[in-house]
Design a protein around this motif. Structure first.
Motif, PDB file in Angstrom:
ATOM      1  N   GLU A 100       0.884  -1.154   0.000  1.00 54.34           N
ATOM      2  CA  GLU A 100       0.000   0.000   0.000  1.00 54.34           C
ATOM      3  C   GLU A 100       0.925   1.206   0.000  1.00 54.34           C
ATOM      4  OE1 GLU A 100      -3.019  -0.253   3.039  1.00 54.34           O
ATOM      5  OE2 GLU A 100      -3.979  -1.826   1.839  1.00 54.34           O
ATOM      6  N   VAL A 102       1.268   4.987   0.446  1.00 51.63           N
ATOM      7  CA  VAL A 102       0.538   6.123   1.024  1.00 51.63           C
ATOM      8  C   VAL A 102       1.309   7.408   0.723  1.00 51.63           C
ATOM      9  CG1 VAL A 102      -0.175   7.221   3.203  1.00 51.63           C
ATOM     10  CG2 VAL A 102      -0.638   4.793   2.819  1.00 51.63           C
ATOM     11  N   ARG A 104       1.333  11.502   1.542  1.00 48.75           N
ATOM     12  CA  ARG A 104       0.782  12.454   2.512  1.00 48.75           C
ATOM     13  C   ARG A 104       1.222  13.874   2.196  1.00 48.75           C
ATOM     14  NH1 ARG A 104      -0.807   9.569   7.069  1.00 48.75           N
ATOM     15  NH2 ARG A 104       0.050   7.466   7.232  1.00 48.75           N
ATOM     16  N   GLY A 109      -4.130  11.022  10.751  1.00 46.11           N
ATOM     17  CA  GLY A 109      -4.182   9.584  10.992  1.00 46.11           C
ATOM     18  C   GLY A 109      -2.953   9.029  11.668  1.00 46.11           C
ATOM     19  N   SER A 110      -2.446   7.937  11.122  1.00 45.63           N
ATOM     20  CA  SER A 110      -1.362   7.213  11.794  1.00 45.63           C
ATOM     21  C   SER A 110      -0.075   8.028  11.859  1.00 45.63           C
ATOM     22  CB  SER A 110      -1.112   5.862  11.119  1.00 45.63           C
ATOM     23  OG  SER A 110      -0.561   6.028   9.840  1.00 45.63           O
ATOM     24  N   TYR A 131       3.450   0.270   2.992  1.00 52.89           N
ATOM     25  CA  TYR A 131       2.947  -0.711   3.955  1.00 52.89           C
ATOM     26  C   TYR A 131       2.833  -2.051   3.236  1.00 52.89           C
ATOM     27  CZ  TYR A 131       1.723   3.366   6.777  1.00 52.89           C
ATOM     28  OH  TYR A 131       1.782   4.527   7.506  1.00 52.89           O
ATOM     29  N   ASP A 139      -1.110  -4.917   7.980  1.00 52.96           N
ATOM     30  CA  ASP A 139      -0.423  -4.020   7.038  1.00 52.96           C
ATOM     31  C   ASP A 139       0.722  -3.226   7.698  1.00 52.96           C
ATOM     32  OD1 ASP A 139      -2.349  -4.855   5.253  1.00 52.96           O
ATOM     33  OD2 ASP A 139      -3.508  -3.002   5.310  1.00 52.96           O
ATOM     34  N   ASP A 185      -4.192  13.063   2.348  1.00 53.43           N
ATOM     35  CA  ASP A 185      -3.362  11.899   2.036  1.00 53.43           C
ATOM     36  C   ASP A 185      -4.203  10.907   1.245  1.00 53.43           C
ATOM     37  OD1 ASP A 185      -4.948  10.491   3.908  1.00 53.43           O
ATOM     38  OD2 ASP A 185      -3.555  10.878   5.537  1.00 53.43           O
ATOM     39  N   LYS A 187      -4.093   6.515  -0.357  1.00 50.26           N
ATOM     40  CA  LYS A 187      -3.397   5.235  -0.542  1.00 50.26           C
ATOM     41  C   LYS A 187      -3.595   4.784  -1.976  1.00 50.26           C
ATOM     42  CE  LYS A 187      -5.494   1.566  -0.140  1.00 50.26           C
ATOM     43  NZ  LYS A 187      -6.031   0.401  -0.874  1.00 50.26           N
ATOM     44  N   ASP A 210     -12.869   6.244   0.263  1.00 48.86           N
ATOM     45  CA  ASP A 210     -12.481   5.162   1.174  1.00 48.86           C
ATOM     46  C   ASP A 210     -10.968   5.122   1.363  1.00 48.86           C
ATOM     47  OD1 ASP A 210     -14.949   4.122   1.795  1.00 48.86           O
ATOM     48  OD2 ASP A 210     -14.601   2.154   0.904  1.00 48.86           O
ATOM     49  N   SER A 211     -10.231   5.592   0.378  1.00 45.65           N
ATOM     50  CA  SER A 211      -8.772   5.440   0.409  1.00 45.65           C
ATOM     51  C   SER A 211      -8.035   6.784   0.419  1.00 45.65           C
ATOM     52  CB  SER A 211      -8.308   4.599  -0.789  1.00 45.65           C
ATOM     53  OG  SER A 211      -8.716   5.193  -1.994  1.00 45.65           O
ATOM     54  N   CYS A 212      -8.806   7.866   0.549  1.00 45.61           N
ATOM     55  CA  CYS A 212      -8.188   9.205   0.609  1.00 45.61           C
ATOM     56  C   CYS A 212      -8.659   9.921   1.871  1.00 45.61           C
ATOM     57  CB  CYS A 212      -8.664  10.080  -0.552  1.00 45.61           C
ATOM     58  SG  CYS A 212      -8.316   9.478  -2.196  1.00 45.61           S
ATOM     59  N   ARG A 213      -7.909  10.931   2.297  1.00 47.31           N
ATOM     60  CA  ARG A 213      -8.458  11.893   3.256  1.00 47.31           C
ATOM     61  C   ARG A 213      -8.726  13.177   2.490  1.00 47.31           C
ATOM     62  NH1 ARG A 213      -5.202   9.339   7.386  1.00 47.31           N
ATOM     63  NH2 ARG A 213      -6.675   8.448   8.866  1.00 47.31           N
ATOM     64  N   ARG A 229     -14.689   5.750  10.420  1.00 46.52           N
ATOM     65  CA  ARG A 229     -13.699   5.341  11.430  1.00 46.52           C
ATOM     66  C   ARG A 229     -13.944   6.050  12.760  1.00 46.52           C
ATOM     67  NH1 ARG A 229      -9.894   6.849   7.308  1.00 46.52           N
ATOM     68  NH2 ARG A 229      -9.235   5.056   6.059  1.00 46.52           N
TER      69      ARG A 229
HETATM   70  N1  UDP Z   1      -5.556   3.874   3.856  1.00 46.71           N
HETATM   71  C1  UDP Z   1      -6.261   2.954   3.101  1.00 46.71           C
HETATM   72  N2  UDP Z   1      -6.222   1.643   3.454  1.00 46.71           N
HETATM   73  C2  UDP Z   1      -5.548   1.169   4.518  1.00 46.71           C
HETATM   74  C3  UDP Z   1      -4.820   2.109   5.301  1.00 46.71           C
HETATM   75  C4  UDP Z   1      -4.858   3.451   4.941  1.00 46.71           C
HETATM   76  O1  UDP Z   1      -6.888   3.323   2.110  1.00 46.71           O
HETATM   77  O2  UDP Z   1      -5.539  -0.042   4.776  1.00 46.71           O
HETATM   78  C5  UDP Z   1      -5.563   5.289   3.496  1.00 46.71           C
HETATM   79  C6  UDP Z   1      -6.346   6.138   4.467  1.00 46.71           C
HETATM   80  O3  UDP Z   1      -7.681   6.287   4.018  1.00 46.71           O
HETATM   81  C7  UDP Z   1      -5.615   7.449   4.424  1.00 46.71           C
HETATM   82  C8  UDP Z   1      -4.165   7.081   4.101  1.00 46.71           C
HETATM   83  O4  UDP Z   1      -4.233   5.775   3.535  1.00 46.71           O
HETATM   84  O5  UDP Z   1      -6.121   8.261   3.380  1.00 46.71           O
HETATM   85  C9  UDP Z   1      -3.255   7.097   5.293  1.00 46.71           C
HETATM   86  O6  UDP Z   1      -3.801   6.298   6.308  1.00 46.71           O
HETATM   87  P1  UDP Z   1      -3.117   6.202   7.744  1.00 46.71           P
HETATM   88  O7  UDP Z   1      -1.780   5.558   7.619  1.00 46.71           O
HETATM   89  O8  UDP Z   1      -3.163   7.509   8.413  1.00 46.71           O
HETATM   90  O9  UDP Z   1      -3.973   5.105   8.469  1.00 46.71           O
HETATM   91  P2  UDP Z   1      -5.273   5.151   9.367  1.00 46.71           P
HETATM   92  O10 UDP Z   1      -5.322   6.438  10.096  1.00 46.71           O
HETATM   93  O11 UDP Z   1      -6.374   4.962   8.374  1.00 46.71           O
HETATM   94  O12 UDP Z   1      -5.070   3.968  10.243  1.00 46.71           O
END
Ligand code: UDP
Length: 265
Positions: A100, A102, A104, A109-110, A131, A139, A185, A187, A210-213, A229
């Motif tokens: 994955e 990512v 940013r 998030g993380s 990841y 992951d 951010d 993915k 689903d995969s963006c912020r 979430r």
């Molecule tokens: N993300 C995703 N799938 C995953 C993990 C993250 O699409 O399994 C996307 C998430 O939506 C965000 C970006 O990747 O836009 C960064 O995510 P982050 O590492 O901050 O993880 P999270 O806070 O979702 O645990």
């Protein structure tokens, strides 16, 4: 039977290749193609949180179609061929690189949690993270060293993936900014597309809320999966807002997929 004509496969007899948390892959009508089906399931925290949100799959199918089409148009190679119906799109079969990627622009998030940076802080430059795709392991974040040592991708492939990630990020930042949204951010996933003896790396999977912020530029309202979430509610309304701003859905179109709707283009 004309072997040059794509076979029509009744939906009930289509072979399911893979079922993930939010999508199903079926065999496609021609060799080298697959059908990607968007479900309404929402999961988070490695599927510990799960809910069915009616209409989410329809919205993600449309938004991802739109973004992949725009990327194809500017010469960023993707697996996307065309949308087939409300929930499905025809894609090229690729060999998924188990990462994955990512990208940013703003801390959230993380990253915010891990490094103790306030959410919303602009990063000094865009940051790319990798990841390893493994539900069993949740992951884990990995470095280029892990990726090459374990053979998940070669150094050349990592270079290609990073170049693609930067192009996608630059393009999407501008595209979303134009409709009053900040791309915090996202993915993306990449795959190897084989054409005769040639291989190239293409963007695959989906790019959707689903995969963006995605934050509203003025109010910082979240227009993405963080609504699920973080139990903020209003996910369908937020995804519909993104679709409308991108000009995908007309004002009176119902995203729920419960009845006939006007499908443009
Ligand atoms: N993300 C995703 N799938 C995953 C993990 C993250 O699409 O399994 C996307 C998430 O939506 C965000 C970006 O990747 O836009 C960064 O995510 P982050 O590492 O901050 O993880 P999270 O806070 O979702 O645990």
């Amino acid at each position: 039977m004309d072997i040059n004509k794509p076979r029509y496969i009744p939906m009930s007899r289509r072979r399911r290749i893979y079922e993930g948390k939010a999508k199903i892959l079926y065999e496609g009508p021609e060799p080298g193609t697959l059908i990607q089906h968007f479900k309404d399931d929402a999961t988070a925290f490695n599927a510990k949180k799960h809910e069915v949100i009616e209409g989410k799959g329809v919205l993600n199918n449309r938004i991802s179609e739109y973004l992949f089409q725009r990327l194809n148009e500017i010469g960023v190679p993707t697996h996307f061929i065309r949308r087939l119906n409300m929930r499905e799109q025809l894609i090229r079969e690729v060999e998924i690189i188990p990462l994955e990627v990512v990208v940013r622009n703003v801390a959230a998030g993380s990253l915010a949690t891990r490094l103790g940076i306030d959410e919303g802080t602009q990063l000094p430059r865009s940051i790319i993270e990798f990841y390893y795709k493994s539900d069993k392991l949740g992951d884990p974040m990995v470095s280029e060293e892990h990726i090459t040592a374990f053979g998940w991708a070669t150094p050349q492939e990592i270079d290609d993936v990073m170049a693609l990630a930067i192009r996608v990020n630059d393009f999407l930042c501008g595209l979303f900014l134009g409709v009053g949204i900040r791309l915090v951010d996202f993915k993306m996933e990449c795959g190897r597309l084989w054409e005769n003896d040639m291989m190239r790396i293409v963007v695959s999977d989906e790019i959707s809320p689903d995969s963006c912020r995605l934050w509203d530029i003025k109010s910082n309202d979240k227009l993405d999966k963080d609504r699920f979430r973080r139990d903020l509610g209003g996910l369908i309304e937020a995804y519909t807002d993104v679709a409308r701003r991108l000009g995908i859905m007309s004002e009176n179109e119902r995203p729920q997929g419960t009845g006939p709707v006007l499908v443009k283009g």
